[in-house]
Write a protein that holds these residues in place. Structure first.
Motif, PDB file in Angstrom:
ATOM      1  N   ARG A 169       5.552 -36.720  17.995  1.00 37.96           N
ATOM      2  CA  ARG A 169       5.505 -36.611  19.452  1.00 37.96           C
ATOM      3  C   ARG A 169       4.320 -37.386  20.011  1.00 37.96           C
ATOM      4  NH1 ARG A 169       5.625 -30.795  22.371  1.00 37.96           N
ATOM      5  NH2 ARG A 169       7.839 -31.069  21.853  1.00 37.96           N
ATOM      6  N   TYR A 170       4.587 -38.114  21.098  1.00 37.97           N
ATOM      7  CA  TYR A 170       3.547 -38.858  21.797  1.00 37.97           C
ATOM      8  C   TYR A 170       3.668 -38.580  23.295  1.00 37.97           C
ATOM      9  CZ  TYR A 170       2.722 -41.461  17.479  1.00 37.97           C
ATOM     10  OH  TYR A 170       2.415 -41.806  16.186  1.00 37.97           O
ATOM     11  N   PHE A 171       2.597 -38.919  24.015  1.00 38.86           N
ATOM     12  CA  PHE A 171       2.581 -38.732  25.460  1.00 38.86           C
ATOM     13  C   PHE A 171       2.181 -40.044  26.125  1.00 38.86           C
ATOM     14  CE2 PHE A 171       1.500 -34.684  23.497  1.00 38.86           C
ATOM     15  CZ  PHE A 171       2.415 -33.823  24.090  1.00 38.86           C
ATOM     16  N   VAL A 231      11.166 -45.892  29.364  1.00 37.11           N
ATOM     17  CA  VAL A 231      10.840 -46.110  27.954  1.00 37.11           C
ATOM     18  C   VAL A 231      12.150 -46.339  27.217  1.00 37.11           C
ATOM     19  CG1 VAL A 231       9.721 -45.187  25.902  1.00 37.11           C
ATOM     20  CG2 VAL A 231       8.838 -44.596  28.174  1.00 37.11           C
ATOM     21  N   LEU A 232      12.207 -47.407  26.421  1.00 44.86           N
ATOM     22  CA  LEU A 232      13.467 -47.768  25.787  1.00 44.86           C
ATOM     23  C   LEU A 232      13.228 -48.481  24.466  1.00 44.86           C
ATOM     24  CD1 LEU A 232      14.336 -51.159  26.593  1.00 44.86           C
ATOM     25  CD2 LEU A 232      13.563 -50.062  28.689  1.00 44.86           C
ATOM     26  N   ILE A 236      17.936 -46.037  26.375  1.00 45.81           N
ATOM     27  CA  ILE A 236      16.936 -45.425  27.249  1.00 45.81           C
ATOM     28  C   ILE A 236      16.488 -44.091  26.647  1.00 45.81           C
ATOM     29  CG2 ILE A 236      16.422 -44.617  29.571  1.00 45.81           C
ATOM     30  CD1 ILE A 236      17.040 -47.598  29.404  1.00 45.81           C
ATOM     31  N   LEU A 237      15.183 -43.951  26.424  1.00 43.34           N
ATOM     32  CA  LEU A 237      14.620 -42.693  25.932  1.00 43.34           C
ATOM     33  C   LEU A 237      14.120 -41.816  27.069  1.00 43.34           C
ATOM     34  CD1 LEU A 237      12.526 -43.889  22.854  1.00 43.34           C
ATOM     35  CD2 LEU A 237      14.939 -43.257  22.959  1.00 43.34           C
ATOM     36  N   SER A 238      13.613 -42.443  28.121  1.00 43.23           N
ATOM     37  CA  SER A 238      13.033 -41.688  29.230  1.00 43.23           C
ATOM     38  C   SER A 238      13.054 -42.552  30.476  1.00 43.23           C
ATOM     39  CB  SER A 238      11.592 -41.276  28.899  1.00 43.23           C
ATOM     40  OG  SER A 238      10.954 -40.678  30.011  1.00 43.23           O
ATOM     41  N   LEU A 265       7.299 -37.913  24.886  1.00 45.46           N
ATOM     42  CA  LEU A 265       8.242 -38.672  24.066  1.00 45.46           C
ATOM     43  C   LEU A 265       8.313 -38.006  22.698  1.00 45.46           C
ATOM     44  CD1 LEU A 265       7.106 -42.316  24.937  1.00 45.46           C
ATOM     45  CD2 LEU A 265       8.979 -41.015  25.969  1.00 45.46           C
ATOM     46  N   ASP A 266       9.432 -37.390  22.408  1.00 42.17           N
ATOM     47  CA  ASP A 266       9.596 -36.667  21.148  1.00 42.17           C
ATOM     48  C   ASP A 266      10.233 -37.555  20.083  1.00 42.17           C
ATOM     49  OD1 ASP A 266       8.558 -34.026  21.558  1.00 42.17           O
ATOM     50  OD2 ASP A 266      10.232 -33.652  22.926  1.00 42.17           O
TER      51      ASP A 266
END
Length: 358
Positions: free
Chosen positions: A67-69, A87-88, A100-102, A116-117
């Motif tokens: 996990r990141y932030f 974020v992709l 697409i992640l977020s 971001l998990d």
């Protein structure tokens, strides 16, 4: 082109000049003057989340999975809106390969983080930052193992979420889940819709009984400074080595003229008031109690299963209360959602002026 002031580097307006971010590195950049490479983006992938106007590109490759932030702070923008972040993964400037992640539109200039998990070690991730609806913003950006600021989860003040109130005094109630019992306190944040950033108006310590067990139910009173539409959020503070801050509840209150304005294209109904039931989850069990705020006398009590698709469910005929000389009613709504703990909202509503008799 965009210039980053963290280090003297080539501008990252174009994706081929994207800036590589190192873990825990904080950079400063600006969306002012940026352009869009239309061949490198596809708004169909993000739906209504984002419209590209002045974006710039970054890349981050984690050395370890987990996990990141993404921490976004220090926003100084021309408008209130702030920045947007996508974020992709995929091949740069090949939208057909993007995943697409977020996708996040901030809507404010608060310091926030995006979680971001399950990022994979050695996998490059692309970050695209854009000014929300052409906003020009300076901002800081950091990819970190530690979250900074408030959790991002912006809900705009649509009519279905507004709680109209005729009182400057509002009561805010929330529940602290067991998973966040180690949080030192809860921060009550308030922002009028035209303000750039939220302000902390209360800090409520987590209370514990004589056995050290945390209390779960909390409530505070706050006084609105004047007419307007207000966003309230309750977020936990992060303990040392504890989990990231979490949002416990969010409310939108409309006070004064903002609370009395009819929706565009509608005619106000002088024989009824409409309770804001569409803000509650579908199929939630709602207990609605209406009282005379002067005497406390119960005027109406109703139990129902919330059906947001039924606009008439929240309508209350008010003629008999108008004829009794009442100008306001107190409303208490207890919500038992399908998942999670119950909570209570208390409102003070103005009754519409009676229609003129022929």
């Amino acid at each position: 082109m965009c210039a980053s002031t963290a280090r003297a580097q080539v501008a990252n307006d174009n994706i081929e000049n994207r800036r590589v971010l190192r873990l825990e590195e904080t950079i400063t950049s600006s969306t002012t003057g940026c352009t869009v490479q239309r061949s490198c983006v596809d708004e169909r992938l993000t739906g209504k989340c984002i419209e590209y106007h002045n974006d710039q590109w970054f890349e981050f490759t984690p050395k370890a999975s987990g996990r990141y932030f993404v921490n976004i702070g220090g926003q100084k923008c021309r408008d209130v809106r702030g920045v947007q972040l996508v974020v992709l993964t995929g091949q740069p400037c090949q939208p057909a390969t993007y995943r697409i992640l977020s996708c996040t539109s901030l809507g404010t200039q608060d310091d926030v983080f995006v979680t971001l998990d399950s990022l994979r070690a050695g996998q490059p991730y692309l970050l695209d930052v854009d000014g929300y609806l052409k906003d020009f913003c300076q901002f800081t950006l950091q990819v970190s193992r530690t979250a900074a600021g408030m959790p991002v989860s912006y809900f705009p003040p649509s009519p279905t979420r507004l709680l109209p109130t005729a009182s400057r005094v509002v009561e805010l109630s929330w529940t602290l889940p067991d998973s966040l019992a180690n949080a030192p306190d809860c921060r009550v944040m308030r922002r009028e819709i035209h303000q750039y950033r939220s302000t902390e108006v209360r800090r409520v310590p987590v209370r514990r009984d004589t056995y050290g067990r945390p209390e779960t139910s909390y409530s505070v009173i706050d006084t609105l400074p004047g007419p307007g539409i207000y966003d309230y959020q309750v977020v936990t503070s992060r303990a040392d080595n504890g989990p990231a801050a979490a949002r416990l509840r969010q409310w939108w209150y409309a006070y004064g003229t903002a609370a009395a304005m009819p929706l565009p294209g509608t005619v106000p109904n002088r024989n009824a008031v409409t309770l804001p039931l569409r803000k509650y989850p579908a199929k939630a069990r709602l207990s609605v109690v209406i009282t005379d705020p002067a005497s406390g006398r119960v005027l109406l009590a109703r139990q129902l299963i919330n059906q947001p698709a039924d606009p008439r469910q929240g309508e209350l005929p008010v003629r008999k209360w108008q004829e009794a000389g009442l100008e306001k009613i107190a409303v208490e709504i207890t919500c038992h959602p399908p998942r999670g703990d119950f909570f209570v909202d208390r409102l003070l509503l103005n009754l519409p002026a009676p229609a003129a008799r022929p």
